[in-house]
Design a protein around this motif. Structure first.
Motif, PDB file in Angstrom:
ATOM      1  N   ARG A  12       0.787  -1.230   0.000  1.00 45.93           N
ATOM      2  CA  ARG A  12       0.000   0.000   0.000  1.00 45.93           C
ATOM      3  C   ARG A  12       0.821   1.283   0.000  1.00 45.93           C
ATOM      4  N   ASP A  16       2.650   5.521  -3.635  1.00 44.68           N
ATOM      5  CA  ASP A  16       2.718   6.905  -3.173  1.00 44.68           C
ATOM      6  C   ASP A  16       4.137   7.309  -2.772  1.00 44.68           C
ATOM      7  N   SER A  17       4.931   6.341  -2.306  1.00 43.10           N
ATOM      8  CA  SER A  17       6.321   6.665  -1.951  1.00 43.10           C
ATOM      9  C   SER A  17       7.106   7.022  -3.210  1.00 43.10           C
ATOM     10  N   LYS A  19       5.817   8.003  -6.044  1.00 42.57           N
ATOM     11  CA  LYS A  19       5.237   9.221  -6.617  1.00 42.57           C
ATOM     12  C   LYS A  19       5.809  10.463  -5.911  1.00 42.57           C
ATOM     13  N   PHE A  88      -0.069  10.510   3.199  1.00 43.78           N
ATOM     14  CA  PHE A  88      -0.762   9.423   2.499  1.00 43.78           C
ATOM     15  C   PHE A  88      -0.802   8.165   3.378  1.00 43.78           C
ATOM     16  N   ALA A  89      -1.514   7.136   2.896  1.00 43.35           N
ATOM     17  CA  ALA A  89      -1.710   5.884   3.658  1.00 43.35           C
ATOM     18  C   ALA A  89      -2.326   6.160   5.027  1.00 43.35           C
ATOM     19  N   LYS A  90      -3.292   7.074   5.037  1.00 37.87           N
ATOM     20  CA  LYS A  90      -3.926   7.397   6.318  1.00 37.87           C
ATOM     21  C   LYS A  90      -4.824   6.247   6.771  1.00 37.87           C
ATOM     22  N   SER A 159      -9.341   1.505   7.527  1.00 38.90           N
ATOM     23  CA  SER A 159      -9.419   2.738   6.740  1.00 38.90           C
ATOM     24  C   SER A 159     -10.857   3.022   6.349  1.00 38.90           C
ATOM     25  N   GLU A 179      -0.337   7.679   9.418  1.00 40.36           N
ATOM     26  CA  GLU A 179      -0.132   7.991   7.999  1.00 40.36           C
ATOM     27  C   GLU A 179       1.323   7.657   7.701  1.00 40.36           C
ATOM     28  N   LYS A 207       4.066  18.793  -0.698  1.00 36.41           N
ATOM     29  CA  LYS A 207       2.942  18.629   0.231  1.00 36.41           C
ATOM     30  C   LYS A 207       2.072  19.882   0.269  1.00 36.41           C
ATOM     31  N   ARG A 210      -0.216  20.321  -2.634  1.00 36.58           N
ATOM     32  CA  ARG A 210      -1.389  19.440  -2.650  1.00 36.58           C
ATOM     33  C   ARG A 210      -2.558  20.056  -1.915  1.00 36.58           C
TER      34      ARG A 210
END
Ligand code: PRT
Ligand code: ZN
Length: 284
Positions: A12, A16-17, A19, A88-90, A159, A179, A207, A210
């Motif tokens: 998961r 995102d890492s 990106k 991310f990954a909240k 989640s 997160e 960040k 965003r």
């Protein structure tokens, strides 16, 4: 001198890492089955590991940095420094109990058997509340434990909540909000610290961008004062005259959180042709 950063090999956190690093302008090949890769335009080496191993590698200094869930970093209790939260990954680490139970509060947990893969965080949470429960550590499929009679309750990541729902469980307490976080080896040598500061500056610009949108709109000249009053821009908005008499174009940056609220107020004050544009990087 290169910085070494450990990221999850697959799972998961992986997309995102990668990106995030790419949005920081760092180019590297991230093919499947790689153990490591080197960035071509920044002194950075990327190591691909299981997330559970990342805190240990960072504590040992095999990697200087790591991207991992705060839940994993908290559970492993290794000596690492929390550098930044990455947005991310909240998820949350929660205690859940079967729907049929009348959950009344943490005292309900007294003497109960709780299945989890997070015994350290759960023990900390319970002992801070003077609850003594039987913590049963298992390595996966925690959500089925009450159904098969293995435990009275569980403590697991949530989640959307659909896993709990499908297993007839209700969320009772939040143990930790989590997160993805950037962690570092404590006491990095000066040269690496300089590189980390550079990387962090980029991460923070990404960040920040965003959370904000660039908006432009057309406003009748006699409404500019009122419209400007609504806009909490970083600096004051830019106003440019339109060819059409009596109208101006107004540009500014607004925060995502208040976004829809602001748009409604702008329309009420006579703004037209509102355009909203994502921001790629934001250096302030
Ligand atoms: O192979 P490796 O060990 O590297 O990966 P992994 O299988 O241990 O971890 P992975 O990829 O599943 O998760 C990595 C990290 O993502 C976690 O440590 C968390 O920080 C974060 N994260 C965010 C989540 C979730 N959301 C999540 N929902 N990790 C797991 N879940 C699971 C949860 O365990 C439960 O089974 O999803 C289910 C619940 O989801 P909902 O949507 O039904 O509530
Ligand atoms: Zn894992």
């Amino acid at each position: 001198m290169k910085l070494k950063i450990a990221i999850q090999k697959s799972g998961r956190l992986y997309d995102d890492s990668v990106k995030l690093l790419k949005e920081c302008g760092i180019e590297f090949n991230n093919g499947v089955n790689r153990l490591r890769s080197e960035a071509v335009n920044f002194p950075l080496e990327v190591l691909y590991l299981r997330d559970d191993d990342i805190p240990q590698y960072v504590a040992d200094g095999v990697a200087d940095l790591g991207i991992v869930g705060a839940n994993v970093s908290g559970e492993k209790q290794k000596s690492v420094v929390l550098v930044d939260e990455l947005g991310f990954a909240k998820c949350r680490l929660s205690i859940a109990v079967p729907n049929r139970e009348q959950y009344t509060g943490t005292e309900w947990l007294q003497g109960k058997k709780i299945a989890t893969t997070y015994p350290v965080l759960l023990r900390e949470y319970l002992s801070a509340r003077q609850i003594s429960a039987d913590i049963h550590e298992i390595s996966g499929s925690v959500e089925i434990a009450p159904g098969i009679g293995l435990a009275d309750a569980i403590c697991d990541l949530v989640s959307s909540g659909s896993t709990l729902f499908l297993n007839g469980l209700q969320e009772a307490e939040v143990v930790l909000r989590s997160e993805a976080v950037l962690i570092a080896h404590p006491g990095l040598p000066e040269e690496k610290q300089v590189l980390l500061d550079k990387l962090l500056f980029r991460i923070q610009s990404v960040k920040r961008s965003r959370n904000y949108k660039y908006i432009l709109m057309n406003v009748p000249d006699d409404r500019i004062g009122r419209v400007t009053g609504i806009l909490p821009g970083i600096k004051s908005p830019t106003v440019m005259s339109l060819v059409k008499d009596g109208w101006s174009s107004l540009h500014t940056v607004v925060q995502e959180d208040d976004f829809w609220n602001i748009i409604e107020q702008l329309k009420e004050e006579g703004a037209e042709g509102i355009l909203v544009i994502p921001i790629e990087k934001m250096i302030v």
